[in-house]
Design a protein around this motif. Structure first.
Motif, PDB file in Angstrom:
ATOM      1  N   ALA A  97       0.758  -1.180  -0.026  1.00 50.57           N
ATOM      2  CA  ALA A  97      -0.094   0.047  -0.212  1.00 50.57           C
ATOM      3  C   ALA A  97       0.792   1.199  -0.057  1.00 50.57           C
ATOM      4  O   ALA A  97       0.254   2.296  -0.160  1.00 50.57           O
ATOM      5  CB  ALA A  97      -0.911  -0.151   1.178  1.00 50.57           C
ATOM      6  N   GLY A  98       2.018   1.066   0.412  1.00 49.62           N
ATOM      7  CA  GLY A  98       3.168   2.371   0.113  1.00 49.62           C
ATOM      8  C   GLY A  98       3.626   2.689   1.831  1.00 49.62           C
ATOM      9  O   GLY A  98       4.354   3.658   1.660  1.00 49.62           O
ATOM     10  N   LYS A  99       3.655   2.072   2.560  1.00 50.68           N
ATOM     11  CA  LYS A  99       4.326   1.956   3.892  1.00 50.68           C
ATOM     12  C   LYS A  99       5.703   2.302   3.869  1.00 50.68           C
ATOM     13  O   LYS A  99       6.463   3.156   4.333  1.00 50.68           O
ATOM     14  CB  LYS A  99       3.579   1.051   5.013  1.00 50.68           C
ATOM     15  N   SER A 100       6.253   1.226   3.349  1.00 53.31           N
ATOM     16  CA  SER A 100       7.881   1.506   3.130  1.00 53.31           C
ATOM     17  C   SER A 100       8.312   2.434   2.490  1.00 53.31           C
ATOM     18  O   SER A 100       9.211   2.964   2.727  1.00 53.31           O
ATOM     19  CB  SER A 100       8.318   0.020   2.937  1.00 53.31           C
ATOM     20  N   THR A 101       7.807   2.893   1.168  1.00 52.21           N
ATOM     21  CA  THR A 101       8.041   3.792   0.377  1.00 52.21           C
ATOM     22  C   THR A 101       7.966   4.973   0.879  1.00 52.21           C
ATOM     23  O   THR A 101       8.667   5.916   0.973  1.00 52.21           O
ATOM     24  CB  THR A 101       7.239   3.779  -1.056  1.00 52.21           C
ATOM     25  N   TYR A 102       6.998   5.496   1.824  1.00 56.62           N
ATOM     26  CA  TYR A 102       6.532   6.501   2.656  1.00 56.62           C
ATOM     27  C   TYR A 102       7.849   6.643   3.694  1.00 56.62           C
ATOM     28  O   TYR A 102       8.269   7.928   3.804  1.00 56.62           O
ATOM     29  CB  TYR A 102       5.277   6.344   3.216  1.00 56.62           C
ATOM     30  N   LEU A 103       8.284   5.681   4.468  1.00 58.21           N
ATOM     31  CA  LEU A 103       9.380   5.800   5.288  1.00 58.21           C
ATOM     32  C   LEU A 103      10.673   6.331   4.454  1.00 58.21           C
ATOM     33  O   LEU A 103      11.328   6.970   5.036  1.00 58.21           O
ATOM     34  CB  LEU A 103       9.390   4.298   6.009  1.00 58.21           C
ATOM     35  N   ARG A 104      10.748   5.608   3.358  1.00 52.53           N
ATOM     36  CA  ARG A 104      11.966   5.891   2.603  1.00 52.53           C
ATOM     37  C   ARG A 104      11.925   7.291   2.156  1.00 52.53           C
ATOM     38  O   ARG A 104      12.955   8.070   2.050  1.00 52.53           O
ATOM     39  CB  ARG A 104      12.223   4.911   1.525  1.00 52.53           C
ATOM     40  N   THR A 105      10.795   7.634   1.776  1.00 52.78           N
ATOM     41  CA  THR A 105      10.530   9.263   1.246  1.00 52.78           C
ATOM     42  C   THR A 105      10.969  10.098   2.296  1.00 52.78           C
ATOM     43  O   THR A 105      11.647  11.268   1.972  1.00 52.78           O
ATOM     44  CB  THR A 105       9.209   9.272   0.686  1.00 52.78           C
ATOM     45  N   GLU A 129     -10.811  -6.432  -8.122  1.00 56.86           N
ATOM     46  CA  GLU A 129      -9.505  -5.843  -8.484  1.00 56.86           C
ATOM     47  C   GLU A 129      -8.876  -5.085  -7.296  1.00 56.86           C
ATOM     48  O   GLU A 129      -9.573  -4.263  -6.772  1.00 56.86           O
ATOM     49  CB  GLU A 129      -9.333  -4.966  -9.988  1.00 56.86           C
ATOM     50  N   LEU A 130      -7.702  -5.097  -7.048  1.00 55.12           N
ATOM     51  CA  LEU A 130      -7.048  -4.574  -6.059  1.00 55.12           C
ATOM     52  C   LEU A 130      -6.325  -3.149  -6.639  1.00 55.12           C
ATOM     53  O   LEU A 130      -5.462  -3.030  -7.610  1.00 55.12           O
ATOM     54  CB  LEU A 130      -6.083  -5.354  -5.306  1.00 55.12           C
ATOM     55  N   THR A 131      -6.564  -1.944  -5.999  1.00 56.24           N
ATOM     56  CA  THR A 131      -5.877  -0.602  -6.268  1.00 56.24           C
ATOM     57  C   THR A 131      -5.410  -0.012  -5.048  1.00 56.24           C
ATOM     58  O   THR A 131      -5.888  -0.113  -3.930  1.00 56.24           O
ATOM     59  CB  THR A 131      -7.122   0.245  -6.980  1.00 56.24           C
ATOM     60  N   PHE A 132      -4.195   0.771  -5.458  1.00 56.15           N
ATOM     61  CA  PHE A 132      -3.785   1.495  -4.252  1.00 56.15           C
ATOM     62  C   PHE A 132      -3.639   3.226  -4.798  1.00 56.15           C
ATOM     63  O   PHE A 132      -3.520   3.469  -5.851  1.00 56.15           O
ATOM     64  CB  PHE A 132      -2.318   1.070  -4.307  1.00 56.15           C
ATOM     65  N   SER A 133      -4.081   3.903  -3.827  1.00 57.86           N
ATOM     66  CA  SER A 133      -3.838   5.243  -3.946  1.00 57.86           C
ATOM     67  C   SER A 133      -2.771   5.723  -3.552  1.00 57.86           C
ATOM     68  O   SER A 133      -2.288   7.016  -3.831  1.00 57.86           O
ATOM     69  CB  SER A 133      -5.251   5.891  -3.225  1.00 57.86           C
ATOM     70  N   TYR A 134      -2.088   5.381  -2.695  1.00 57.27           N
ATOM     71  CA  TYR A 134      -0.745   5.597  -2.119  1.00 57.27           C
ATOM     72  C   TYR A 134      -0.930   6.946  -1.544  1.00 57.27           C
ATOM     73  O   TYR A 134       0.113   7.532  -1.336  1.00 57.27           O
ATOM     74  CB  TYR A 134       0.459   5.701  -2.982  1.00 57.27           C
ATOM     75  N   GLN A 135      -2.040   7.343  -1.112  1.00 56.77           N
ATOM     76  CA  GLN A 135      -2.293   8.596  -0.158  1.00 56.77           C
ATOM     77  C   GLN A 135      -2.357   8.370   1.061  1.00 56.77           C
ATOM     78  O   GLN A 135      -2.998   7.557   2.000  1.00 56.77           O
ATOM     79  CB  GLN A 135      -3.515   9.025  -0.958  1.00 56.77           C
ATOM     80  N   LEU A 136      -1.309   9.031   2.225  1.00 57.58           N
ATOM     81  CA  LEU A 136      -1.535   9.051   3.405  1.00 57.58           C
ATOM     82  C   LEU A 136      -2.818   9.538   4.000  1.00 57.58           C
ATOM     83  O   LEU A 136      -3.134  10.643   3.730  1.00 57.58           O
ATOM     84  CB  LEU A 136      -0.258   9.667   4.120  1.00 57.58           C
ATOM     85  N   ARG A 137      -3.344   8.825   4.833  1.00 61.76           N
ATOM     86  CA  ARG A 137      -4.370   9.369   5.625  1.00 61.76           C
ATOM     87  C   ARG A 137      -4.473   9.247   6.987  1.00 61.76           C
ATOM     88  O   ARG A 137      -3.815   8.298   7.454  1.00 61.76           O
ATOM     89  CB  ARG A 137      -5.841   8.604   5.020  1.00 61.76           C
ATOM     90  N   GLU A 138      -5.550   9.742   7.684  1.00 58.55           N
ATOM     91  CA  GLU A 138      -5.504   9.672   9.228  1.00 58.55           C
ATOM     92  C   GLU A 138      -6.259   8.507   9.469  1.00 58.55           C
ATOM     93  O   GLU A 138      -7.055   7.774   8.855  1.00 58.55           O
ATOM     94  CB  GLU A 138      -6.137  10.886   9.848  1.00 58.55           C
TER      95      GLU A 138
END
Length: 361
Positions: free
Chosen positions: A195-203, A333-342
């Motif tokens: 979903a984008g957790k690790s990419t966010y940490l690296r960013t 179908e599985l989709t990801f927005s890669y947007q951080l939400r609360e």
């Protein structure tokens, strides 16, 4: 000493000091010069040998015996570039001439080493610094749209808008914000696989490091406090050290706790801690670790699949904040927005992906 004076020394009236003898004596003296031993510390017979050669030079030049050290006289004659041309016109054998030229080169190199040897470390440090500045300048030149962050003066603060990972293509890079305004403060990031957790940490980590070293960052705006950044993102086991993955991760976490207890100010980024143990131990250990980090006034981000960590926000509402990355399933179908939400993640996708891969669940 000029060329003419050197020629006269070689052809001086003393029969015992012909060119061949002078060469042989010089070859022996050159080794002493190379060893950089003070004249007064040489054996007596070697001192006599040097004095014999230098006395011929002193006599011709009319020098006072106390004016120059013997090694100074030798250097003034045999290390003079003009005198090297004279050697080829003197009555030396080819073997003597070759050997003398070799000694001249060796002595010149040793003299250079003696004069500048202690400076080489400083020169390499200057080259390394210059190379680093060139890299930073090249990075800034190649990314004119990046901005330079503002530096906060109080631990801890990191506020940024539209942060992106510098290694992702601009047309696919999804950018997110970050907000840490005080200490202690932790962001707990939950979410499904991919979903984008690790990419966010690296960013966050990459842009934080770029900002701390004075480089521009991939963001619309960024304010940060330059604390020491410590991460646990890709811990690995080691057969050579007889360390399991879990033990290596525990050592890393222990190092972080020790540094915090010593009063060091850290910015901590952890990705899915305690993966190498069972779910009960993992949850218990993760909760205990987060409480200890907060108690030590630390700041950072932790990404996890363990939704129980999200409950810590209720216990520490002024120190912990929950965020999530969601995976959406629409029309099978599985989709990801890669947007951080609360909030805490609501959707999981492991079983869905297993079914899609043909694995019975």
């Amino acid at each position: 000493m000029n060329v003419g004076q050197f020629n006269n020394i070689l052809s001086c009236g003393c029969a015992s000091w012909n060119a061949h003898r002078l060469v042989n004596e010089y070859v022996k003296i050159a080794w002493m010069v190379n060893d950089t031993v003070p004249f007064k510390n040489l054996p007596w017979d070697n001192q006599v040998r040097i004095l014999r050669v230098t006395s011929v030079i002193r006599a011709y030049l009319g020098l006072e015996s106390c004016m120059f050290e013997p090694f100074d006289i030798i250097g003034s004659v045999f290390l003079n570039s003009e005198n090297k041309d004279v050697l080829s016109h003197s009555e030396f054998s080819n073997a003597d001439l070759t050997l003398l030229k070799q000694k001249l080169c060796q002595t010149t190199e040793e003299k250079w080493k003696m004069e500048h040897g202690e400076d080489t470390e400083r020169w390499f440090e200057a080259l390394a610094l210059f190379d680093a500045y060139c890299s930073l300048g090249g990075f800034a030149f190649n990314h004119p749209e990046y901005i330079y962050p503002e530096i906060a003066d109080v631990y801890f603060k990191m506020e940024g808008k539209a942060l992106g990972h510098p290694l992702l293509r601009r047309d696919i890079c999804v950018k997110n914000d970050i907000e840490i305004r005080k200490s202690p403060w932790f962001l707990i990031i939950t979410g499904a696989n991919m979903a984008g957790k690790s990419t966010y940490l690296r960013t966050i980590g990459v842009n934080y490091l770029l900002g701390c070293i004075g480089a521009p960052v991939c963001a619309a705006s960024l304010t940060l406090y330059p604390a020491r950044m410590v991460t646990s993102l890709r811990t690995s086991d080691s057969l050579a050290s007889n360390e399991s993955y879990f033990f290596a991760e525990l050592k890393r976490l222990k190092m972080i706790i020790d540094r915090l207890q010593q009063g060091e100010q850290l910015f901590i980024i952890l990705d899915e801690i305690l993966k190498g143990t069972n779910s009960i131990d993992k949850q218990k250990g993760s909760l205990a670790l987060m409480k200890q980090l907060v108690a030590n006034q630390a700041c950072g981000i932790i990404a996890t699949h363990d939704l129980a960590l999200g409950e810590l926000e209720k216990e520490f509402p002024n120190q912990i904040k929950n965020y999530r990355f969601e995976a959406d399933i629409q029309d099978n179908e599985l989709t990801f927005s890669y947007q951080l939400r609360e909030g805490i993640a609501q959707n999981m996708n492991a079983c869905f992906l297993m079914k899609k891969m043909g694995i019975t669940v």
